[in-house]
Design a protein around this motif. Structure first.
Motif, PDB file in Angstrom:
ATOM      1  N   ARG A   6       0.841  -1.189   0.000  1.00 44.46           N
ATOM      2  CA  ARG A   6       0.000   0.000   0.000  1.00 44.46           C
ATOM      3  C   ARG A   6       0.876   1.239   0.000  1.00 44.46           C
ATOM      4  O   ARG A   6       1.684   1.439   0.906  1.00 44.46           O
ATOM      5  CB  ARG A   6      -0.921  -0.009   1.214  1.00 44.46           C
ATOM      6  N   LEU A   7       0.710   2.050  -1.021  1.00 43.97           N
ATOM      7  CA  LEU A   7       1.469   3.278  -1.165  1.00 43.97           C
ATOM      8  C   LEU A   7       0.543   4.478  -1.067  1.00 43.97           C
ATOM      9  O   LEU A   7      -0.635   4.391  -1.425  1.00 43.97           O
ATOM     10  CB  LEU A   7       2.176   3.318  -2.531  1.00 43.97           C
ATOM     11  N   THR A   8       1.087   5.590  -0.620  1.00 44.02           N
ATOM     12  CA  THR A   8       0.321   6.825  -0.668  1.00 44.02           C
ATOM     13  C   THR A   8       0.207   7.241  -2.135  1.00 44.02           C
ATOM     14  O   THR A   8       0.935   6.729  -3.002  1.00 44.02           O
ATOM     15  CB  THR A   8       1.018   7.952   0.122  1.00 44.02           C
ATOM     16  N   ASP A   9      -0.660   8.187  -2.405  1.00 43.37           N
ATOM     17  CA  ASP A   9      -0.779   8.678  -3.781  1.00 43.37           C
ATOM     18  C   ASP A   9       0.541   9.260  -4.265  1.00 43.37           C
ATOM     19  O   ASP A   9       0.950   9.025  -5.409  1.00 43.37           O
ATOM     20  CB  ASP A   9      -1.884   9.743  -3.874  1.00 43.37           C
ATOM     21  N   ALA A  10       1.216   9.991  -3.391  1.00 46.00           N
ATOM     22  CA  ALA A  10       2.497  10.603  -3.769  1.00 46.00           C
ATOM     23  C   ALA A  10       3.545   9.534  -4.063  1.00 46.00           C
ATOM     24  O   ALA A  10       4.317   9.661  -5.022  1.00 46.00           O
ATOM     25  CB  ALA A  10       2.978  11.534  -2.661  1.00 46.00           C
ATOM     26  N   GLU A  11       3.590   8.485  -3.240  1.00 46.37           N
ATOM     27  CA  GLU A  11       4.554   7.402  -3.463  1.00 46.37           C
ATOM     28  C   GLU A  11       4.257   6.678  -4.765  1.00 46.37           C
ATOM     29  O   GLU A  11       5.171   6.359  -5.536  1.00 46.37           O
ATOM     30  CB  GLU A  11       4.522   6.417  -2.295  1.00 46.37           C
ATOM     31  N   SER A  12       2.986   6.427  -5.006  1.00 41.45           N
ATOM     32  CA  SER A  12       2.581   5.750  -6.236  1.00 41.45           C
ATOM     33  C   SER A  12       2.924   6.588  -7.464  1.00 41.45           C
ATOM     34  O   SER A  12       3.425   6.067  -8.465  1.00 41.45           O
ATOM     35  CB  SER A  12       1.079   5.464  -6.193  1.00 41.45           C
ATOM     36  N   ARG A  16       5.545   5.476 -10.314  1.00 42.75           N
ATOM     37  CA  ARG A  16       5.081   5.429 -11.700  1.00 42.75           C
ATOM     38  C   ARG A  16       5.985   6.286 -12.596  1.00 42.75           C
ATOM     39  O   ARG A  16       6.412   5.862 -13.672  1.00 42.75           O
ATOM     40  CB  ARG A  16       3.632   5.903 -11.821  1.00 42.75           C
ATOM     41  N   ALA A  17       6.302   7.484 -12.130  1.00 44.58           N
ATOM     42  CA  ALA A  17       7.144   8.387 -12.921  1.00 44.58           C
ATOM     43  C   ALA A  17       8.535   7.792 -13.134  1.00 44.58           C
ATOM     44  O   ALA A  17       9.091   7.857 -14.236  1.00 44.58           O
ATOM     45  CB  ALA A  17       7.249   9.745 -12.232  1.00 44.58           C
ATOM     46  N   SER A  25       8.645  -1.577 -15.518  1.00 41.25           N
ATOM     47  CA  SER A  25       7.380  -1.652 -14.798  1.00 41.25           C
ATOM     48  C   SER A  25       7.556  -1.140 -13.373  1.00 41.25           C
ATOM     49  O   SER A  25       8.668  -1.125 -12.835  1.00 41.25           O
ATOM     50  CB  SER A  25       6.867  -3.096 -14.756  1.00 41.25           C
ATOM     51  N   MET A  26       6.451  -0.722 -12.779  1.00 37.99           N
ATOM     52  CA  MET A  26       6.485  -0.275 -11.392  1.00 37.99           C
ATOM     53  C   MET A  26       6.960  -1.411 -10.494  1.00 37.99           C
ATOM     54  O   MET A  26       7.719  -1.191  -9.557  1.00 37.99           O
ATOM     55  CB  MET A  26       5.103   0.222 -10.962  1.00 37.99           C
ATOM     56  N   GLN A  27       6.502  -2.626 -10.779  1.00 41.88           N
ATOM     57  CA  GLN A  27       6.903  -3.774  -9.974  1.00 41.88           C
ATOM     58  C   GLN A  27       8.409  -3.993 -10.052  1.00 41.88           C
ATOM     59  O   GLN A  27       9.069  -4.242  -9.036  1.00 41.88           O
ATOM     60  CB  GLN A  27       6.177  -5.031 -10.440  1.00 41.88           C
ATOM     61  N   GLU A  28       8.970  -3.879 -11.237  1.00 41.24           N
ATOM     62  CA  GLU A  28      10.403  -4.092 -11.393  1.00 41.24           C
ATOM     63  C   GLU A  28      11.209  -3.035 -10.630  1.00 41.24           C
ATOM     64  O   GLU A  28      12.196  -3.357  -9.953  1.00 41.24           O
ATOM     65  CB  GLU A  28      10.778  -4.055 -12.872  1.00 41.24           C
ATOM     66  N   VAL A  29      10.776  -1.791 -10.695  1.00 37.02           N
ATOM     67  CA  VAL A  29      11.464  -0.716  -9.982  1.00 37.02           C
ATOM     68  C   VAL A  29      11.370  -0.949  -8.473  1.00 37.02           C
ATOM     69  O   VAL A  29      12.363  -0.820  -7.748  1.00 37.02           O
ATOM     70  CB  VAL A  29      10.888   0.666 -10.372  1.00 37.02           C
ATOM     71  N   ALA A  30      10.190  -1.322  -7.986  1.00 34.48           N
ATOM     72  CA  ALA A  30       9.998  -1.565  -6.557  1.00 34.48           C
ATOM     73  C   ALA A  30      10.841  -2.750  -6.084  1.00 34.48           C
ATOM     74  O   ALA A  30      11.494  -2.677  -5.033  1.00 34.48           O
ATOM     75  CB  ALA A  30       8.524  -1.804  -6.244  1.00 34.48           C
ATOM     76  N   ARG A  31      10.863  -3.824  -6.847  1.00 32.25           N
ATOM     77  CA  ARG A  31      11.648  -4.989  -6.457  1.00 32.25           C
ATOM     78  C   ARG A  31      13.140  -4.677  -6.451  1.00 32.25           C
ATOM     79  O   ARG A  31      13.870  -5.130  -5.568  1.00 32.25           O
ATOM     80  CB  ARG A  31      11.350  -6.163  -7.387  1.00 32.25           C
ATOM     81  N   THR A  32      13.600  -3.895  -7.399  1.00 32.79           N
ATOM     82  CA  THR A  32      15.003  -3.494  -7.430  1.00 32.79           C
ATOM     83  C   THR A  32      15.342  -2.658  -6.201  1.00 32.79           C
ATOM     84  O   THR A  32      16.393  -2.851  -5.572  1.00 32.79           O
ATOM     85  CB  THR A  32      15.311  -2.706  -8.717  1.00 32.79           C
TER      86      THR A  32
END
Length: 65
Positions: A6-12, A16-17, A25-32
């Motif tokens: 769960r991310l805040t709108d700002a974090e999301s 995304r940016a 992908s967002m998932q790839e960036v987060a996992r890295t």
């Protein structure tokens, strides 16, 4: 294993940016980011210990007496 994050709108928005900027992908960036955080933790801990030793050297010497 699946996990909901769960991310805040700002974090999301920031995630995304960054993903769009890097063409990933967002998932790839987060996992890295998680992998880096977990891997770098021992070095960050050592850096923090060294910083305390340096910044509080006088206090630590007085406490050790």
């Amino acid at each position: 294993m699946a996990m909901n994050l769960r991310l805040t709108d700002a974090e999301s928005d920031a995630l995304r940016a960054k993903a769009e900027q890097e063409g990933r992908s967002m998932q790839e960036v987060a996992r890295t980011a998680i992998s880096q955080y977990v891997t770098d933790r021992p070095q960050r801990l050592l850096n923090a210990i060294d910083r305390v030793r340096t910044e509080d050297r006088e206090l630590l010497e007085r406490l050790s007496r």
